[in-house]
Design an enzyme around this catalytic site. Structure first.
Site, PDB file in Angstrom:
ATOM      1  N   ASP A  40      32.990  36.548  42.253  1.00 31.85           N
ATOM      2  CA  ASP A  40      33.408  35.965  40.977  1.00 31.85           C
ATOM      3  C   ASP A  40      32.696  34.663  40.631  1.00 31.85           C
ATOM      4  O   ASP A  40      32.661  34.264  39.485  1.00 31.85           O
ATOM      5  CB  ASP A  40      34.908  35.712  40.992  1.00 31.85           C
ATOM      6  CG  ASP A  40      35.262  34.532  41.876  1.00 31.85           C
ATOM      7  OD1 ASP A  40      34.637  34.400  42.944  1.00 31.85           O
ATOM      8  OD2 ASP A  40      36.134  33.745  41.505  1.00 31.85           O
ATOM      9  N   ASP A  68      33.245  38.577  48.190  1.00 34.89           N
ATOM     10  CA  ASP A  68      33.347  37.125  48.179  1.00 34.89           C
ATOM     11  C   ASP A  68      34.795  36.810  48.530  1.00 34.89           C
ATOM     12  O   ASP A  68      35.671  37.667  48.374  1.00 34.89           O
ATOM     13  CB  ASP A  68      32.979  36.605  46.788  1.00 34.89           C
ATOM     14  CG  ASP A  68      33.207  35.113  46.663  1.00 34.89           C
ATOM     15  OD1 ASP A  68      32.843  34.400  47.611  1.00 34.89           O
ATOM     16  OD2 ASP A  68      33.752  34.682  45.646  1.00 34.89           O
ATOM     17  N   CYS A 102      44.690  43.395  23.446  1.00 32.20           N
ATOM     18  CA  CYS A 102      45.818  44.197  22.982  1.00 32.20           C
ATOM     19  C   CYS A 102      46.101  43.885  21.527  1.00 32.20           C
ATOM     20  O   CYS A 102      45.610  42.912  20.979  1.00 32.20           O
ATOM     21  CB  CYS A 102      47.061  43.913  23.818  1.00 32.20           C
ATOM     22  SG  CYS A 102      47.670  42.242  23.602  1.00 32.20           S
ATOM     23  N   ASP A 161      27.826  33.561  43.384  1.00 34.84           N
ATOM     24  CA  ASP A 161      27.672  34.977  43.683  1.00 34.84           C
ATOM     25  C   ASP A 161      26.722  35.663  42.720  1.00 34.84           C
ATOM     26  O   ASP A 161      26.289  36.777  42.972  1.00 34.84           O
ATOM     27  CB  ASP A 161      29.029  35.689  43.595  1.00 34.84           C
ATOM     28  CG  ASP A 161      30.021  35.131  44.572  1.00 34.84           C
ATOM     29  OD1 ASP A 161      29.630  34.951  45.731  1.00 34.84           O
ATOM     30  OD2 ASP A 161      31.163  34.872  44.171  1.00 34.84           O
ATOM     31  N   CYS A 197      47.651  40.542  20.728  1.00 32.22           N
ATOM     32  CA  CYS A 197      46.707  39.418  20.754  1.00 32.22           C
ATOM     33  C   CYS A 197      46.089  39.237  19.380  1.00 32.22           C
ATOM     34  O   CYS A 197      45.953  38.125  18.870  1.00 32.22           O
ATOM     35  CB  CYS A 197      45.583  39.679  21.742  1.00 32.22           C
ATOM     36  SG  CYS A 197      46.127  40.161  23.364  1.00 32.22           S
TER      37      CYS A 197
END
Lengths: 738, 49
Positions: free
Chosen positions: A633, A455, A49, A637, A52
């Protein structure tokens, strides 16, 4: 709640949360000398953004000696330059303190190559657009002056058009000519062959027409053709570059420093790539291991949730093996590297990913299939038109003219725009919901999904345990227990602190790895930890617990559970109603997986699945003919993610998992139905666009073959078909999911 | 109608100037960060005294 307040104030309110940050590397290993200045290239994650941007740049510029601090909001690349003795770690820490993830950026020449390619296409597009607009200006006067304009004037206008078109065709057309030539030499044909033929022939017959003073010249058509095609090419290149920079982020993750112990016991910060098997390494509290190692010295708890999916830490002591990706939660550990970074688990997973991605790249896009039908069709039609007119007794010149107009009018403009425009509109729609699409054909694959594998840790759940019985424990116990817990990084301690809210930290807290914490409060020895540690009775509690005891008082039990994210149950119901088969595939313990699966309403689950088991399960599903979507995540995985037909990773996922997936979403699983719906919609629109392009050709080809195409008809037909396809793509935005 | 001899080159030069500006803007990296540029406008560069 102190942790809640923290998350609101820190980080990006609108975008991705930074991945779980460990104590990262020593940045001084990555500083470059740039003249009198020192320069550091960083990769900042989680900043999406405008606030930021100014926050980060402002904070960096306020550091002593900093001359430039500039961040690219689209990619997160941040360049900092300074003079004097500023510590590079302070630069990184400044960004981290603001709540963003940061790592040293990998600089590779390939990135510049991609950038240069995109720029070249953009400039070629600009040149073609300029030429098309100006030639059109002259062409319109020729068409408008039909019957009134003298031959000399018309020839003059055609000549000027030709002079504008020549450099534009050479400059903008070389992308197509080069590619067409290289495939022709191999005896094959791609889309660029008919394009190059159409452009070169149209230009040549127009030059001939100008010299002869004929009525029709097709300079406008051949430049416009290039312009529309380059729009499609450019959009495609931009999507591909985005995917590439995601792969760079993966490389940045491995780009960290390691504390290596020399023979004399001195600690040196070296780059991870320099570590070889046999090196003695120091793993400080909060640090993540970059290579597999055997512990030589020290006792501590390590968080392996990223490697195995196990949500509770494991005790590591001398002799035990530690995998790359584990985070040290407690006391410093000394270990011996079992392999260099290239041979560690992390790299194994990266290799598994590569293999999967190669398999995925064998996927044939609908656009490619359309092209393979289109190319022979156009060539045959043009040749038949040429031969047909010759046989009917027309002159060679006239027959060539007809064949060229056929090539022009069947121009693949609509075909070239059909898929890229739909992808750009769809990825824009996803972007506004905080979903970042990483590859163009991902939408196509996502639209074919029929089976979804989730997951658990970090995907269905937050990956953070939550205190269950806060209102049932004696008053005061929670506050006192939390004052001890504040000294620890253990996930259960953190959950306890977050339930207790802001408060004091007890003094002189001692941590016994694997057992618990101990401190003196008001002259009484208080202990927080396992049942053994606190002298509590052993019982068969389901799920993780902590005991707290002060002096002679009865120990108090705190129950924790890993909760499903809010709204997950509804998401599951939505997906099931839409006919998707769901299952949970987790590396965590059986009770934890069973509880969460029951909570969210998924009947099919597998617990204690190692990365290999996950990969095998995915392969089995593929063999059964399912198109599987994997949502996950963790490091464990990554292999499965890259093997799946399509993959999604949450924004808080490991960088490696984000790289292995097709799209990254911020927020919870409720984004999954939205992504799938958008993908289906985009795919429908793409199919419609190809149908429109086909219908257009069905109408246009007879007109061309019968010799009724004037430059005006060609211009209208080309723009109209491109416009219709683009407008149709915009319908992806309209209506739909709320 | 002779005026067209001047007008066409003038029109082409104006267009070419626009094209040159576009090429310059691409090469100086102005399309590298489309997300950031829209926010930078709103940034206050003046610090309060």
């Amino acid at each position: 709640m102190s942790m809640m307040a923290d998350t609101v104030e820190r980080g990006c309110p609108s975008g991705l949360a930074p991945p779980a940050e460990d104590r990262a590397s020593d940045f001084s290993a990555f500083v470059r000398e740039a003249g009198k200045e020192k320069a550091l290239s960083l990769s900042v994650r989680g900043a999406k953004c405008g606030g930021c941007l100014s926050k980060i740049e402002g904070a960096l510029q306020a550091l002593p000696g900093v001359t430039t601090a500039r961040m690219n909001l689209s990619t997160g690349a941040t360049d900092v330059r300074w003079t004097g003795s500023l510590d590079p770690n302070r630069v990184a820490q400044t960004i981290r303190d603001l709540g963003y993830g940061v790592s040293a950026r990998v600089e590779v020449n390939d990135a510049d190559l991609h950038k240069a390619e995109e720029r070249k296409l953009l400039i070629a597009m600009g040149v073609a657009g300029f030429a098309a607009a100006n030639i059109m200006l002259l062409s319109v006067s020729v068409w408008g002056g039909h019957g009134e304009m003298g031959e000399a004037t018309r020839r003059g206008l055609h000549a000027i058009s030709g002079l504008i078109a020549l450099p534009a065709v050479i400059f903008s057309g070389r992308h197509f000519f080069g590619s067409a030539w290289s495939v022709l030499r191999k005896g094959k044909a791609n889309m660029d062959v008919p394009i190059s033929l159409a452009v070169i022939l149209a230009f040549s017959v127009s030059v001939w027409a100008t010299i002869k003073g004929a009525e029709h010249a097709y300079f406008d058509a051949c430049v416009m053709l290039l312009f529309f095609l380059l729009i499609g090419r450019f959009l495609d290149a931009r999507l591909r570059r985005r995917a590439y920079s995601a792969a760079l982020d993966l490389a940045s993750f491995q780009n960290r420093s390691v504390n290596r112990l020399s023979c004399s016991g001195e600690v040196n910060a070296v780059r991870a790539a320099e570590v070889v098997a046999g090196d003695r390494l120091l793993l400080a509290a909060g640090e993540r291991a970059v290579v597999d190692m055997t512990i030589l010295d020290g006792v501590s708890e390590v968080d392996e949730s990223l490697v195995t999916g196990e949500s509770l830490p494991r005790l590591a002591s001398a002799g035990s093996k530690l995998f790359a990706g584990s985070v040290n939660l407690g006391a410093p550990l000394t270990g011996q590297a079992l392999a260099g970074t290239e041979d560690s688990l992390l790299s194994d997973i990266a290799r598994m990913m590569e293999a999967g991605e190669q398999r995925r790249s064998g996927y044939r896009k609908i656009a490619d299939r359309a092209v393979s039908l289109y190319v022979p069709f156009v060539h045959t039609t043009a040749v038949l038109a040429f031969l047909g007119w010759l046989m009917l007794g027309a002159g060679v010149e006239h027959a060539i003219m007809i064949a060229v107009t056929t090539l022009i009018i069947t121009c693949p403009c609509a075909l070239a725009l059909a898929a890229p425009v739909a992808q750009v509109v769809a990825s824009g729609r996803l972007f506004r919901k905080g979903i970042f699409l990483k590859s163009g054909d991902a939408l196509e694959r996502l639209s074919e999904i029929d089976h979804i594998v989730f997951d658990k840790t970090g995907t269905l759940t937050l990956g953070e345990p939550e205190l269950m019985n806060a209102d049932r424990v004696p008053a005061g116990a929670l506050t006192m227990a939390a004052s001890l817990a504040r000294a620890s990084r253990h996930p259960l301690s953190r959950a306890l602190v977050s339930a207790a809210g802001p408060g004091q930290m007890a003094t002189n807290v001692r941590e016994q790895p694997g057992l618990g914490l101990e401190a003196e409060i008001d002259g009484k020895v208080c202990r927080l930890g396992s049942a053994d540690w606190t002298g509590a009775p052993q019982d068969a509690a389901k799920g993780p617990v902590l005991w707290f005891a002060c002096g002679d008082e009865t120990p108090v039990r705190f129950d924790f559970h890993d909760v499903a994210q809010a709204g997950t149950r509804r998401t599951v119901e939505t997906l099931q109603a839409e006919g998707y088969e769901l299952e949970v595939l987790s590396g965590d313990r059986e009770e934890a997986v069973a509880a969460v699966s029951r909570d969210v309403g998924i009947n099919h689950w597998t617990a204690s699945a190692s990365p290999t088991v996950k990969v095998k399960r995915l392969e089995a599903l593929r063999a059964e003919g399912h198109n599987v979507l994997m949502v996950g995540d963790g490091l464990n995985d990554a292999g499965a993610l890259s093997l799946a037909h399509a993959a999604l990773a949450p924004g808080a996922a490991m960088d490696i998992s984000q790289s292995a997936s097709d799209a990254v979403y911020s927020g919870g699983p409720e984004k999954v139905p939205f992504i799938l719906e958008t993908a289906k919609r985009a795919q429908n629109i793409t199919r419609q666009n190809f149908a429109l392009a086909a219908i257009y050709n069905v109408i246009a080809v007879p007109i061309a073959v019968t010799g009724h195409v004037t430059p005006l008809v060609a211009a209208i037909a080309m723009s109209a078909s491109s416009l219709i396809v683009t407008l149709n793509a915009l319908r992806i935005e309209a209506g739909g999911h709320s | 109608m002779e005026i067209i001899i001047y007008l066409i080159p003038v029109a082409l030069c104006l267009g070419a100037a626009g094209l040159a500006a576009f090429i310059w803007s691409v090469n100086s990296g102005q399309y590298e960060d489309l997300d950031g540029a829209s926010y930078r406008i709103l940034e206050d560069e003046d610090k309060p005294l």
